[in-house]
Design a protein around this motif. Sequence first.
Motif, PDB file in Angstrom:
ATOM      1  N   TRP A  64       0.348  -1.216   0.015  1.00  0.00           N
ATOM      2  CA  TRP A  64      -0.030  -0.392   0.160  1.00  0.00           C
ATOM      3  C   TRP A  64       0.584   1.164   0.051  1.00  0.00           C
ATOM      4  O   TRP A  64      -0.045   1.578  -0.186  1.00  0.00           O
ATOM      5  CB  TRP A  64      -1.243  -0.315   1.295  1.00  0.00           C
ATOM      6  N   ARG A  65       2.262   1.171   0.510  1.00  0.00           N
ATOM      7  CA  ARG A  65       2.954   2.297   0.906  1.00  0.00           C
ATOM      8  C   ARG A  65       3.796   2.563  -0.742  1.00  0.00           C
ATOM      9  O   ARG A  65       3.315   3.759  -0.785  1.00  0.00           O
ATOM     10  CB  ARG A  65       4.020   1.776   1.335  1.00  0.00           C
ATOM     11  N   MET A  66       3.538   1.679  -1.813  1.00  0.00           N
ATOM     12  CA  MET A  66       3.903   2.241  -3.131  1.00  0.00           C
ATOM     13  C   MET A  66       2.225   2.687  -3.970  1.00  0.00           C
ATOM     14  O   MET A  66       2.553   3.435  -4.395  1.00  0.00           O
ATOM     15  CB  MET A  66       4.277   0.567  -3.533  1.00  0.00           C
ATOM     16  N   GLN A  67       1.459   1.218  -3.915  1.00  0.00           N
ATOM     17  CA  GLN A  67      -0.054   1.088  -4.292  1.00  0.00           C
ATOM     18  C   GLN A  67      -0.811   0.701  -3.566  1.00  0.00           C
ATOM     19  O   GLN A  67      -0.344  -0.687  -3.843  1.00  0.00           O
ATOM     20  CB  GLN A  67       0.855   1.531  -5.828  1.00  0.00           C
ATOM     21  N   ILE A  70      -2.160  -3.546  -5.089  1.00  0.00           N
ATOM     22  CA  ILE A  70      -2.370  -4.533  -6.417  1.00  0.00           C
ATOM     23  C   ILE A  70      -2.075  -5.749  -6.013  1.00  0.00           C
ATOM     24  O   ILE A  70      -2.495  -6.248  -5.004  1.00  0.00           O
ATOM     25  CB  ILE A  70      -0.665  -4.296  -6.235  1.00  0.00           C
ATOM     26  N   ILE A  86       8.008  -4.821  -8.373  1.00  0.00           N
ATOM     27  CA  ILE A  86       7.789  -4.387  -7.279  1.00  0.00           C
ATOM     28  C   ILE A  86       8.300  -5.116  -5.869  1.00  0.00           C
ATOM     29  O   ILE A  86       8.954  -3.981  -5.339  1.00  0.00           O
ATOM     30  CB  ILE A  86       6.246  -4.974  -7.127  1.00  0.00           C
TER      31      ILE A  86
END
Length: 231
Positions: A64-67, A70, A86
């Motif tokens: 979640w900190r990246m996107q 997913i 990722i």
Amino acid sequence: MTTNVTIATLDEQVMPAYRADPAGTPTAAVVVIQEIFGINAGIRRKCDALAEAGYLAIAPDLFWRMQPGIELDPDIEPEMQRALSIMGDFDQDAGIRDIEAAIRYARAATGGGKVGAVGYCLGGRLAYMTAARTDVDASVGYYAVGIDGLLGEKQAIAHPLMLHIAGDDGFVDKETQAAMHAGLDDHPKVTLHDYPGEDHGFATEFGKRRSDAAAIQADERTAAFFAEHLR
């Protein structure tokens, strides 16, 4: 019952998660740690199966900190390549802190009950790190990657840990498997199980990687392990 929830993180942010509740009141919980493919259908099914067995199951969205959100399919080559990319950008130390937040959430949701963790691939590695760095009551890792580089943390493992090792793992070579045995076979809290001839991802719920016989055997061992240490 299944639902999407949010979990307060240790740095006072909000992390999404998938939650599966049993039909009755749970007395224990299991945090399900994702592969590199996010909270996809396979991980949700792992949670659902744990709920059917009577546990509260929580799968935090560790990317979640990246996107957030997913969700990838390893049988689709471009999605597999994206997942590998990722993983290279994922902050594993932050991931462990987010798993710790999920453990706290699960413990509170069960009124202070015991909490286990089970992870796959990257999640298997994180399950080992969770055993060494948190107060989780029991952990299981399937085809964990890079454990040879984490053996320096083994003395911190205070609660039971089980690792399922694929004998012909394309991501964990024979040398690494030997190092895992050399470093962990004599650890009083660690149990290793080998699956000769099996490849990475053999216990996935869906898709080409699954190997039924080995998956069933590993999952039965995991079920017995959690029944012993979380009930």
